[in-house]
Scaffold this motif. Sequence first.
Motif, PDB file in Angstrom:
ATOM      1  N   PRO A 194      -1.328   7.070   0.030  1.00  0.00           N
ATOM      2  CA  PRO A 194       0.240   6.735  -0.930  1.00  0.00           C
ATOM      3  C   PRO A 194      -0.032   5.490  -1.618  1.00  0.00           C
ATOM      4  O   PRO A 194       1.641   5.816  -1.764  1.00  0.00           O
ATOM      5  CB  PRO A 194       0.644   7.011   0.654  1.00  0.00           C
ATOM      6  CG  PRO A 194       0.173   6.331   1.820  1.00  0.00           C
ATOM      7  CD  PRO A 194      -1.686   6.619   2.020  1.00  0.00           C
ATOM      8  N   ASN A 195      -0.682   4.715  -1.215  1.00  0.00           N
ATOM      9  CA  ASN A 195      -0.462   3.825  -2.050  1.00  0.00           C
ATOM     10  C   ASN A 195      -0.560   4.352  -3.608  1.00  0.00           C
ATOM     11  O   ASN A 195      -0.423   3.094  -5.166  1.00  0.00           O
ATOM     12  CB  ASN A 195      -1.222   2.453  -1.784  1.00  0.00           C
ATOM     13  CG  ASN A 195      -1.200   1.620  -0.567  1.00  0.00           C
ATOM     14  OD1 ASN A 195       0.160   1.846   0.194  1.00  0.00           O
ATOM     15  ND2 ASN A 195      -1.819   2.130   0.512  1.00  0.00           N
ATOM     16  N   TYR A 196      -1.521   4.877  -4.674  1.00  0.00           N
ATOM     17  CA  TYR A 196      -2.013   5.164  -5.627  1.00  0.00           C
ATOM     18  C   TYR A 196      -0.770   6.420  -5.984  1.00  0.00           C
ATOM     19  O   TYR A 196      -0.663   7.612  -4.956  1.00  0.00           O
ATOM     20  CB  TYR A 196      -3.223   5.540  -5.680  1.00  0.00           C
ATOM     21  CG  TYR A 196      -4.061   4.224  -5.298  1.00  0.00           C
ATOM     22  CD1 TYR A 196      -4.217   3.356  -6.198  1.00  0.00           C
ATOM     23  CD2 TYR A 196      -4.219   3.456  -3.830  1.00  0.00           C
ATOM     24  CE1 TYR A 196      -4.367   1.939  -5.246  1.00  0.00           C
ATOM     25  CE2 TYR A 196      -4.989   2.896  -3.743  1.00  0.00           C
ATOM     26  CZ  TYR A 196      -5.009   1.981  -4.547  1.00  0.00           C
ATOM     27  OH  TYR A 196      -5.657   0.535  -4.147  1.00  0.00           O
ATOM     28  N   GLU A 197      -0.576   6.728  -7.114  1.00  0.00           N
ATOM     29  CA  GLU A 197       0.067   8.344  -7.890  1.00  0.00           C
ATOM     30  C   GLU A 197      -0.627   8.316  -8.796  1.00  0.00           C
ATOM     31  O   GLU A 197      -1.286   7.548  -9.350  1.00  0.00           O
ATOM     32  CB  GLU A 197       0.896   7.839  -8.241  1.00  0.00           C
ATOM     33  CG  GLU A 197       2.011   8.309  -6.795  1.00  0.00           C
ATOM     34  CD  GLU A 197       3.749   8.316  -7.423  1.00  0.00           C
ATOM     35  OE1 GLU A 197       4.049   7.634  -7.725  1.00  0.00           O
ATOM     36  OE2 GLU A 197       4.338   8.625  -5.961  1.00  0.00           O
ATOM     37  N   GLY A 198      -0.554   9.724  -9.647  1.00  0.00           N
ATOM     38  CA  GLY A 198      -1.692  10.029 -10.080  1.00  0.00           C
ATOM     39  C   GLY A 198      -2.895  10.682 -10.530  1.00  0.00           C
ATOM     40  O   GLY A 198      -2.968  11.861 -11.403  1.00  0.00           O
ATOM     41  N   GLN A 199      -3.210   9.912  -9.555  1.00  0.00           N
ATOM     42  CA  GLN A 199      -4.740  11.058  -9.308  1.00  0.00           C
ATOM     43  C   GLN A 199      -4.706  11.175  -7.647  1.00  0.00           C
ATOM     44  O   GLN A 199      -4.313   9.986  -6.995  1.00  0.00           O
ATOM     45  CB  GLN A 199      -5.860  10.442  -9.869  1.00  0.00           C
ATOM     46  CG  GLN A 199      -5.584  10.062 -11.267  1.00  0.00           C
ATOM     47  CD  GLN A 199      -6.319  11.471 -11.957  1.00  0.00           C
ATOM     48  OE1 GLN A 199      -6.841  12.531 -11.087  1.00  0.00           O
ATOM     49  NE2 GLN A 199      -6.100  11.883 -13.388  1.00  0.00           N
ATOM     50  N   CYS A 200      -5.743  11.387  -6.917  1.00  0.00           N
ATOM     51  CA  CYS A 200      -5.639  11.425  -6.174  1.00  0.00           C
ATOM     52  C   CYS A 200      -6.634  10.381  -5.684  1.00  0.00           C
ATOM     53  O   CYS A 200      -7.605  10.008  -5.573  1.00  0.00           O
ATOM     54  CB  CYS A 200      -5.724  13.243  -5.086  1.00  0.00           C
ATOM     55  SG  CYS A 200      -6.854  12.590  -3.380  1.00  0.00           S
ATOM     56  N   VAL A 201      -6.613   9.329  -4.889  1.00  0.00           N
ATOM     57  CA  VAL A 201      -7.345   7.824  -3.986  1.00  0.00           C
ATOM     58  C   VAL A 201      -7.641   8.885  -2.733  1.00  0.00           C
ATOM     59  O   VAL A 201      -6.592   8.582  -2.212  1.00  0.00           O
ATOM     60  CB  VAL A 201      -6.575   6.968  -4.612  1.00  0.00           C
ATOM     61  CG1 VAL A 201      -7.749   5.437  -3.961  1.00  0.00           C
ATOM     62  CG2 VAL A 201      -6.502   6.504  -5.876  1.00  0.00           C
ATOM     63  N   PRO A 202      -9.057   9.137  -2.118  1.00  0.00           N
ATOM     64  CA  PRO A 202      -8.728   9.121  -0.782  1.00  0.00           C
ATOM     65  C   PRO A 202      -8.927   8.311   0.085  1.00  0.00           C
ATOM     66  O   PRO A 202      -9.259   7.026  -1.067  1.00  0.00           O
ATOM     67  CB  PRO A 202     -10.470  10.150  -0.816  1.00  0.00           C
ATOM     68  CG  PRO A 202     -11.315   9.062  -2.143  1.00  0.00           C
ATOM     69  CD  PRO A 202     -10.153   9.132  -3.404  1.00  0.00           C
ATOM     70  N   ILE A 203      -8.586   8.504   1.142  1.00  0.00           N
ATOM     71  CA  ILE A 203      -8.573   7.363   2.594  1.00  0.00           C
ATOM     72  C   ILE A 203     -10.271   7.412   2.685  1.00  0.00           C
ATOM     73  O   ILE A 203     -10.314   8.787   3.027  1.00  0.00           O
ATOM     74  CB  ILE A 203      -7.614   8.167   3.062  1.00  0.00           C
ATOM     75  CG1 ILE A 203      -6.418   8.337   3.124  1.00  0.00           C
ATOM     76  CG2 ILE A 203      -8.316   7.008   4.678  1.00  0.00           C
ATOM     77  CD1 ILE A 203      -5.116   8.747   4.140  1.00  0.00           C
ATOM     78  N   ALA A 204     -11.149   6.308   2.576  1.00  0.00           N
ATOM     79  CA  ALA A 204     -12.356   5.926   2.232  1.00  0.00           C
ATOM     80  C   ALA A 204     -12.453   4.666   3.325  1.00  0.00           C
ATOM     81  O   ALA A 204     -11.666   3.586   2.370  1.00  0.00           O
ATOM     82  CB  ALA A 204     -13.210   6.686   1.654  1.00  0.00           C
ATOM     83  N   SER A 205     -13.593   3.990   2.986  1.00  0.00           N
ATOM     84  CA  SER A 205     -14.161   2.821   4.038  1.00  0.00           C
ATOM     85  C   SER A 205     -13.713   1.981   2.431  1.00  0.00           C
ATOM     86  O   SER A 205     -13.760   0.715   2.113  1.00  0.00           O
ATOM     87  CB  SER A 205     -14.829   2.725   3.751  1.00  0.00           C
ATOM     88  OG  SER A 205     -16.371   3.614   3.406  1.00  0.00           O
TER      89      SER A 205
END
Length: 245
Positions: A194-205
């Motif tokens: 949720p800290n990013y918008e415009g593109q889906c930034v996956p939750i990863a290491s």
Amino acid sequence: MLVSAVGGAFWAMLALVAIVAVVIGVVALVRGRVSSLGIRNRGIAAAVIGAALCLVVVGGSANAAIHPVGPRPAALLSAPEGTSVAKPSATPTPTPTDVVTEVTEVVEIPFAVTEVQDPNIDVGQVVVTTTGVPGQQTNTYRVTTRAGVEIARELVAQLVSVQPVAQVTSVGTRPPAPPPPAPVADPAGGGCDPNYEGQCVPIASDVDCAGGSGNGPAYTPGPVYVVGSDVYDLDRDGDGIACDA
């Protein structure tokens, strides 16, 4: 004859009648007679002429004695040769005097109107940022009057007592901000940070920009707008937009 006698002109009237009688006698003398007037021959006509001439002389003399001619007015008598007759002098007209005074007038100085481009105002907006104020100026004139009528006016001094304030109108030039891009759903069905918008930034290491030099293990295409904390350090230049290179 009665009216003439009452009016004092009897002898003048008698002389006039005598002249008429002379004319009639001459006519009778030429024609030989004038039967209608009782003159039947030239002898009677000659007698009538003689008597009429006597009446003319007597009547004229008597009228002159009754109505003597008075002396001529002194103004009509001719002056002796070599002398001059004094004529009454006309009263000279006084020459009006010019009066010079100084007059002051306060006039309004109009303010100027200017227009500036303002990048802090949106395009299409016009705002009066400074209201114009007129100034004041005092003019001094030297005025000349004659018989109460102004005949000349000369400007001798000008003094600006209040400076005008120009009116400034600002025209906006700032373009509208672009709308934020709609978030892109993760096609794999995983969660997006949720800290990013415009593109889906996956939750990863760790997440790197696709096509960059990062080693993942997760990647995201750009551009990506940082709306919270840049947990993956995608916005290297700190402008709020990541993966925009």
